[in-house]
Design a protein around this motif. Structure first.
Motif, PDB file in Angstrom:
ATOM      1  N   LEU A  97      34.701  43.088   6.408  1.00  0.00           N
ATOM      2  CA  LEU A  97      35.797  43.233   5.556  1.00  0.00           C
ATOM      3  C   LEU A  97      37.184  42.630   6.100  1.00  0.00           C
ATOM      4  O   LEU A  97      38.094  42.331   5.450  1.00  0.00           O
ATOM      5  CB  LEU A  97      35.727  44.722   4.961  1.00  0.00           C
ATOM      6  N   LEU A  98      37.552  43.273   7.288  1.00  0.00           N
ATOM      7  CA  LEU A  98      38.586  42.912   7.886  1.00  0.00           C
ATOM      8  C   LEU A  98      39.019  41.344   8.066  1.00  0.00           C
ATOM      9  O   LEU A  98      40.143  40.613   7.656  1.00  0.00           O
ATOM     10  CB  LEU A  98      39.025  43.445   9.286  1.00  0.00           C
ATOM     11  N   VAL A  99      37.736  40.612   8.512  1.00  0.00           N
ATOM     12  CA  VAL A  99      37.863  39.162   8.503  1.00  0.00           C
ATOM     13  C   VAL A  99      37.988  38.494   7.272  1.00  0.00           C
ATOM     14  O   VAL A  99      38.978  37.731   6.880  1.00  0.00           O
ATOM     15  CB  VAL A  99      36.702  38.496   9.450  1.00  0.00           C
ATOM     16  N   PHE A 100      37.473  39.069   6.160  1.00  0.00           N
ATOM     17  CA  PHE A 100      37.697  38.595   4.698  1.00  0.00           C
ATOM     18  C   PHE A 100      39.238  38.808   4.349  1.00  0.00           C
ATOM     19  O   PHE A 100      39.674  37.870   3.947  1.00  0.00           O
ATOM     20  CB  PHE A 100      36.703  39.107   3.760  1.00  0.00           C
ATOM     21  N   TRP A 132      43.347  31.519 -16.987  1.00  0.00           N
ATOM     22  CA  TRP A 132      41.908  31.982 -17.056  1.00  0.00           C
ATOM     23  C   TRP A 132      41.005  31.847 -15.949  1.00  0.00           C
ATOM     24  O   TRP A 132      40.091  32.695 -15.195  1.00  0.00           O
ATOM     25  CB  TRP A 132      40.972  31.641 -18.429  1.00  0.00           C
ATOM     26  N   GLY A 133      41.214  30.615 -15.148  1.00  0.00           N
ATOM     27  CA  GLY A 133      40.697  30.292 -13.928  1.00  0.00           C
ATOM     28  C   GLY A 133      41.288  31.019 -12.756  1.00  0.00           C
ATOM     29  O   GLY A 133      40.628  31.635 -12.067  1.00  0.00           O
ATOM     30  N   LYS A 134      42.754  31.351 -12.938  1.00  0.00           N
ATOM     31  CA  LYS A 134      43.366  32.018 -11.870  1.00  0.00           C
ATOM     32  C   LYS A 134      42.682  33.435 -12.104  1.00  0.00           C
ATOM     33  O   LYS A 134      42.681  34.163 -10.876  1.00  0.00           O
ATOM     34  CB  LYS A 134      44.684  31.965 -11.863  1.00  0.00           C
ATOM     35  N   MET A 135      42.798  34.296 -13.271  1.00  0.00           N
ATOM     36  CA  MET A 135      42.447  35.541 -13.314  1.00  0.00           C
ATOM     37  C   MET A 135      40.819  35.649 -12.972  1.00  0.00           C
ATOM     38  O   MET A 135      40.629  36.673 -12.142  1.00  0.00           O
ATOM     39  CB  MET A 135      42.514  35.733 -14.854  1.00  0.00           C
ATOM     40  N   THR A 136      40.147  34.769 -13.100  1.00  0.00           N
ATOM     41  CA  THR A 136      38.704  34.505 -12.615  1.00  0.00           C
ATOM     42  C   THR A 136      38.664  34.566 -10.946  1.00  0.00           C
ATOM     43  O   THR A 136      37.677  35.664 -10.430  1.00  0.00           O
ATOM     44  CB  THR A 136      37.887  33.519 -13.264  1.00  0.00           C
ATOM     45  N   THR A 137      39.237  33.973 -10.366  1.00  0.00           N
ATOM     46  CA  THR A 137      39.399  33.913  -9.104  1.00  0.00           C
ATOM     47  C   THR A 137      39.985  35.321  -8.308  1.00  0.00           C
ATOM     48  O   THR A 137      39.245  35.593  -7.336  1.00  0.00           O
ATOM     49  CB  THR A 137      40.288  32.531  -8.370  1.00  0.00           C
ATOM     50  N   ALA A 138      40.806  35.728  -8.977  1.00  0.00           N
ATOM     51  CA  ALA A 138      41.496  36.898  -8.662  1.00  0.00           C
ATOM     52  C   ALA A 138      40.281  37.911  -8.706  1.00  0.00           C
ATOM     53  O   ALA A 138      40.104  38.805  -7.983  1.00  0.00           O
ATOM     54  CB  ALA A 138      42.534  37.338  -9.318  1.00  0.00           C
ATOM     55  N   ALA A 139      39.591  38.219  -9.811  1.00  0.00           N
ATOM     56  CA  ALA A 139      38.456  39.021 -10.251  1.00  0.00           C
ATOM     57  C   ALA A 139      37.341  38.891  -9.236  1.00  0.00           C
ATOM     58  O   ALA A 139      36.809  39.759  -8.672  1.00  0.00           O
ATOM     59  CB  ALA A 139      37.801  38.935 -11.604  1.00  0.00           C
ATOM     60  N   LEU A 140      37.077  37.527  -8.724  1.00  0.00           N
ATOM     61  CA  LEU A 140      36.222  37.318  -7.831  1.00  0.00           C
ATOM     62  C   LEU A 140      36.460  38.033  -6.503  1.00  0.00           C
ATOM     63  O   LEU A 140      35.444  38.474  -5.755  1.00  0.00           O
ATOM     64  CB  LEU A 140      35.638  35.764  -7.939  1.00  0.00           C
ATOM     65  N   ILE A 141      37.468  37.728  -6.051  1.00  0.00           N
ATOM     66  CA  ILE A 141      38.119  38.345  -4.796  1.00  0.00           C
ATOM     67  C   ILE A 141      38.137  39.848  -4.639  1.00  0.00           C
ATOM     68  O   ILE A 141      37.567  40.624  -4.038  1.00  0.00           O
ATOM     69  CB  ILE A 141      39.443  37.707  -4.448  1.00  0.00           C
ATOM     70  N   VAL A 142      38.360  40.390  -5.872  1.00  0.00           N
ATOM     71  CA  VAL A 142      38.710  41.767  -6.063  1.00  0.00           C
ATOM     72  C   VAL A 142      37.174  42.440  -5.805  1.00  0.00           C
ATOM     73  O   VAL A 142      36.751  43.607  -5.278  1.00  0.00           O
ATOM     74  CB  VAL A 142      39.268  42.373  -7.268  1.00  0.00           C
ATOM     75  N   SER A 189      34.497  41.077  -4.609  1.00  0.00           N
ATOM     76  CA  SER A 189      33.891  40.768  -3.147  1.00  0.00           C
ATOM     77  C   SER A 189      34.508  41.977  -2.351  1.00  0.00           C
ATOM     78  O   SER A 189      33.753  42.728  -1.735  1.00  0.00           O
ATOM     79  CB  SER A 189      34.561  39.522  -2.532  1.00  0.00           C
ATOM     80  N   VAL A 190      35.693  42.406  -2.441  1.00  0.00           N
ATOM     81  CA  VAL A 190      36.247  43.462  -1.518  1.00  0.00           C
ATOM     82  C   VAL A 190      35.891  44.644  -2.141  1.00  0.00           C
ATOM     83  O   VAL A 190      35.487  45.541  -1.123  1.00  0.00           O
ATOM     84  CB  VAL A 190      38.077  43.342  -1.686  1.00  0.00           C
ATOM     85  N   VAL A 191      35.638  45.111  -3.329  1.00  0.00           N
ATOM     86  CA  VAL A 191      35.146  46.450  -3.766  1.00  0.00           C
ATOM     87  C   VAL A 191      33.615  46.502  -3.249  1.00  0.00           C
ATOM     88  O   VAL A 191      33.261  47.309  -2.566  1.00  0.00           O
ATOM     89  CB  VAL A 191      35.211  46.314  -5.291  1.00  0.00           C
ATOM     90  N   VAL A 192      32.880  45.507  -3.591  1.00  0.00           N
ATOM     91  CA  VAL A 192      31.497  45.552  -2.930  1.00  0.00           C
ATOM     92  C   VAL A 192      31.507  45.689  -1.580  1.00  0.00           C
ATOM     93  O   VAL A 192      30.733  46.679  -0.979  1.00  0.00           O
ATOM     94  CB  VAL A 192      30.410  44.319  -3.195  1.00  0.00           C
ATOM     95  N   MET A 193      32.288  45.172  -0.860  1.00  0.00           N
ATOM     96  CA  MET A 193      32.305  45.214   0.814  1.00  0.00           C
ATOM     97  C   MET A 193      32.751  46.489   1.164  1.00  0.00           C
ATOM     98  O   MET A 193      32.153  46.997   2.164  1.00  0.00           O
ATOM     99  CB  MET A 193      33.161  43.918   1.427  1.00  0.00           C
ATOM    100  N   TYR A 194      33.759  47.101   0.539  1.00  0.00           N
ATOM    101  CA  TYR A 194      34.551  48.277   0.652  1.00  0.00           C
ATOM    102  C   TYR A 194      33.350  49.380   0.604  1.00  0.00           C
ATOM    103  O   TYR A 194      33.172  50.253   1.494  1.00  0.00           O
ATOM    104  CB  TYR A 194      35.900  48.516   0.081  1.00  0.00           C
ATOM    105  N   PHE A 195      32.666  49.294  -0.693  1.00  0.00           N
ATOM    106  CA  PHE A 195      31.702  50.313  -0.740  1.00  0.00           C
ATOM    107  C   PHE A 195      30.494  50.133   0.018  1.00  0.00           C
ATOM    108  O   PHE A 195      29.801  51.382   0.538  1.00  0.00           O
ATOM    109  CB  PHE A 195      31.487  50.817  -2.341  1.00  0.00           C
TER     110      PHE A 195
END
Length: 188
Positions: A31-34, A124-134, A136-142
């Motif tokens: 998660l830190l590396v990501f 919409w593409g930028k919002m999608t990219t942001a959502a995909l990053i979030v 990823s972080v949420v899944v990795m955090y939990f």
């Protein structure tokens, strides 16, 4: 090879480290590396703009590095053989990757068949990219916490909805772009 481009290359080089740490069960370190890789994305853009280091290499390399990091993250977080508390569903990963492949393929075909067209990312593409990053972080955090959470489910569905909306938006914009006259060519 500007500082901004060096940071982009560093982001690409961090991908194998991220994968190895995640597969090895070192979830906090992965998660830190990501997160560090994500920070290089913000930094390279800032440096490129502020220091006047925008290059054609960077214009291609930066989005490629982003896609490589996100696609790799989604694939690794989907693999059921990796012992994680939370996995991304296969249908989401296939949707995200398929959208990118189809958009890239269609844009390439349009450029070959109709002529060069500039295809800028949409909100919409930028919002999608942001959502995909979030997501990823949420899944990795939990996963790091070893807990299930409704936030994981919400992030997955938001990512899917934005992926579908952005795909539709790209195709509407692409249709308009096809009908535009080609840019004038320089005369000899």
């Amino acid at each position: 090879l500007t500082l901004a481009n060096q940071l982009t290359i560093l982001r690409i080089m961090l991908i194998p480290a991220f994968v190895l740490l995640l597969v090895d069960g070192r979830l906090g370190a992965s998660l830190l590396v990501f997160g560090f890789a994500g920070a290089t994305d913000a930094l390279d853009g800032l440096i490129a703009r502020r220091a006047g280091q925008r290059t054609s290499l960077g214009a291609w390399l930066d989005p490629m590095a982003d896609k490589l990091l996100l696609v790799t993250t989604f694939i690794v977080l989907t693999i059921p053989a990796i012992p994680l508390t939370n996995h991304l569903p296969l249908w989401l990963t296939v949707s995200v990757i398929s959208r990118d492949i189809v958009i890239i393929g269609v844009v390439a075909i349009v450029n070959l068949a109709v002529g060069p067209r500039t295809f800028r990312p949409s909100i919409w593409g930028k919002m999608t990219t942001a959502a995909l990053i979030v997501t990823s972080v949420v899944v990795m955090y939990f996963n790091y916490l070893g807990e299930r959470s409704r936030l994981v489910d919400v992030a997955i569905w938001v990512s899917f909805a934005l992926t579908a909306i952005s795909a539709a938006d790209y195709f509407v914009r692409l249709r308009l772009l096809i009908n535009e006259p080609p840019p004038p060519t320089a005369s000899p």
